[in-house]
Design a protein around this motif. Structure first.
Motif, short mmCIF file in Angstrom:
data_model
loop_
_atom_site.label_atom_id
_atom_site.label_comp_id
_atom_site.label_asym_id
_atom_site.label_seq_id
_atom_site.Cartn_x
_atom_site.Cartn_y
_atom_site.Cartn_z
N ASN A 69 0.61 18.39 12.26
CA ASN A 69 -0.44 18.75 12.50
C ASN A 69 -1.49 19.79 12.69
O ASN A 69 -2.51 20.21 13.85
CB ASN A 69 0.15 19.37 14.71
N THR A 70 -1.75 20.61 11.19
CA THR A 70 -2.48 20.91 11.14
C THR A 70 -3.54 20.86 9.59
O THR A 70 -2.38 20.44 8.81
CB THR A 70 -1.22 22.49 11.04
N ILE A 71 -4.26 21.92 9.49
CA ILE A 71 -4.77 21.26 7.76
C ILE A 71 -3.73 22.14 7.37
O ILE A 71 -3.28 21.77 5.64
CB ILE A 71 -6.13 22.16 8.10
N TYR A 101 -0.92 9.83 -1.71
CA TYR A 101 -1.09 9.13 -0.69
C TYR A 101 -2.35 7.89 -0.26
O TYR A 101 -2.73 7.92 -1.42
CB TYR A 101 -1.54 9.65 1.24
N GLY A 102 -1.95 6.71 -0.20
CA GLY A 102 -2.86 5.84 -0.10
C GLY A 102 -3.97 5.64 0.45
O GLY A 102 -5.27 4.79 0.72
N ILE A 103 -3.97 6.32 2.06
CA ILE A 103 -4.59 6.30 2.90
C ILE A 103 -4.54 7.83 3.90
O ILE A 103 -3.65 7.90 3.71
CB ILE A 103 -4.89 4.87 4.15
N ILE A 104 -5.10 8.32 4.11
CA ILE A 104 -5.68 8.94 4.52
C ILE A 104 -6.40 9.25 6.72
O ILE A 104 -7.60 8.74 6.19
CB ILE A 104 -5.74 10.57 4.31
N PHE A 105 -5.63 9.29 7.65
CA PHE A 105 -6.17 9.34 8.78
C PHE A 105 -6.00 10.82 9.15
O PHE A 105 -5.38 11.74 9.17
CB PHE A 105 -5.59 8.29 10.00
N LEU A 106 -7.69 11.39 9.68
CA LEU A 106 -7.44 12.84 9.69
C LEU A 106 -8.50 13.21 10.55
O LEU A 106 -9.69 12.64 11.12
CB LEU A 106 -8.64 13.18 7.95
N ASP A 107 -8.34 13.83 12.01
CA ASP A 107 -9.03 15.17 12.47
C ASP A 107 -9.91 15.57 12.50
O ASP A 107 -9.64 16.09 11.64
CB ASP A 107 -7.99 14.77 13.88
N MET A 157 1.22 -1.73 -0.02
CA MET A 157 -0.14 -0.15 0.00
C MET A 157 1.19 1.70 -0.20
O MET A 157 1.98 1.40 0.23
CB MET A 157 -0.69 -0.32 1.25
N LYS A 158 -0.08 2.36 -0.79
CA LYS A 158 1.14 3.50 -0.49
C LYS A 158 1.29 3.85 0.86
O LYS A 158 0.57 3.19 1.87
CB LYS A 158 0.36 4.37 -0.80
N LYS A 159 2.03 5.08 1.10
CA LYS A 159 1.96 5.77 2.31
C LYS A 159 1.17 6.25 3.09
O LYS A 159 0.45 6.46 1.91
CB LYS A 159 3.15 7.10 2.57
N ALA A 160 0.70 6.16 4.71
CA ALA A 160 0.03 6.90 4.63
C ALA A 160 -0.02 8.22 5.20
O ALA A 160 1.25 8.28 5.49
CB ALA A 160 -0.77 6.14 6.02
N LEU A 161 -0.91 8.89 5.25
CA LEU A 161 -0.64 10.87 5.47
C LEU A 161 -1.92 10.64 7.12
O LEU A 161 -3.10 10.66 6.86
CB LEU A 161 -0.74 11.98 5.22
N ILE A 162 -1.17 11.11 8.09
CA ILE A 162 -1.90 11.09 9.77
C ILE A 162 -1.72 13.22 9.53
O ILE A 162 -1.05 13.48 9.75
CB ILE A 162 -1.39 11.39 10.87
N ILE A 163 -3.26 13.06 9.92
CA ILE A 163 -3.59 14.51 10.12
C ILE A 163 -4.10 15.23 11.21
O ILE A 163 -5.20 14.61 11.13
CB ILE A 163 -4.55 15.17 9.08
N ASP A 164 -3.83 15.13 12.26
CA ASP A 164 -4.07 15.52 13.18
C ASP A 164 -3.14 16.53 14.78
O ASP A 164 -1.74 16.66 14.75
CB ASP A 164 -3.76 14.02 14.39
N LYS A 221 1.47 19.23 2.18
CA LYS A 221 1.48 17.52 2.01
C LYS A 221 0.67 17.08 0.93
O LYS A 221 1.29 16.28 0.07
CB LYS A 221 1.35 17.05 3.32
N PHE A 222 -0.47 17.56 0.93
CA PHE A 222 -1.81 16.35 0.01
C PHE A 222 -1.51 16.53 -1.31
O PHE A 222 -1.87 16.22 -2.36
CB PHE A 222 -3.26 16.83 0.57
N LYS A 223 -0.66 18.06 -1.43
CA LYS A 223 -0.68 18.75 -3.30
C LYS A 223 -0.11 17.15 -4.23
O LYS A 223 -0.96 17.76 -5.04
CB LYS A 223 0.01 19.77 -3.18
N ASN A 224 0.92 16.96 -3.79
CA ASN A 224 1.13 15.44 -4.62
C ASN A 224 0.32 14.69 -4.55
O ASN A 224 0.41 13.55 -5.56
CB ASN A 224 2.14 15.23 -4.27
N ASN A 225 -0.47 14.52 -4.02
CA ASN A 225 -1.92 13.34 -3.79
C ASN A 225 -1.12 12.08 -4.11
O ASN A 225 -1.77 11.22 -4.61
CB ASN A 225 -3.14 13.67 -5.38
#
Length: 114
Positions: free
Chosen positions: A32-34, A46-52, A1-8, A40-44
């Motif tokens: 830790n911020t929007i 990530y395979g999964i994003i965990f978002l608070d 799986m592609k990399k994950a991004l955690i946003i919290d 980070k997301f600009k390159n799109n």
């Protein structure tokens, strides 16, 4: 799986989830911020994003709205202590809702279903 991004905004939670994902063989990084998340997301990539839902500079809904402007190449897991937000989150483009507190087993179940 592609990399994950955690946003919290809770660094401890980011570190815990990061370790859990690494133990499942998923490379990841966290912010830790929007504003950091948008950068980070600009390159799109990530395979999964965990978002608070609640962040210092906005809400998870702000980020879901931002991501809707890009091709949907990833699964989005919204993390929240507010279970009453579940249906709104899913209607807003998230694929999963992960209530806090969560277990490694629940994270693994979500990963397995992807």
């Amino acid at each position: 799986m592609k990399k994950a991004l955690i946003i919290d905004d809770e660094v401890d939670l980011c570190m815990l989830l990061s370790m859990q994902l690494r133990s499942l063989g998923i490379p990841n990084e966290y912010v830790n911020t929007i504003n950091e998340a948008k950068e980070k997301f600009k390159n799109n990539q990530y395979g999964i994003i965990f978002l608070d839902l609640n962040l210092k500079d906005g809400t998870g809904f702000d980020m879901l709205n931002y991501m809707s402007n890009f091709p949907k190449l990833q699964k989005v897991v919204v993390i929240s202590a507010y279970d009453n937000e579940r249906s709104k989150v899913l209607e807003s483009g998230a694929d999963f809702f992960l209530p806090k507190p969560f277990t490694k087993k629940k994270v693994a179940q979500i990963i397995d279903s992807i």
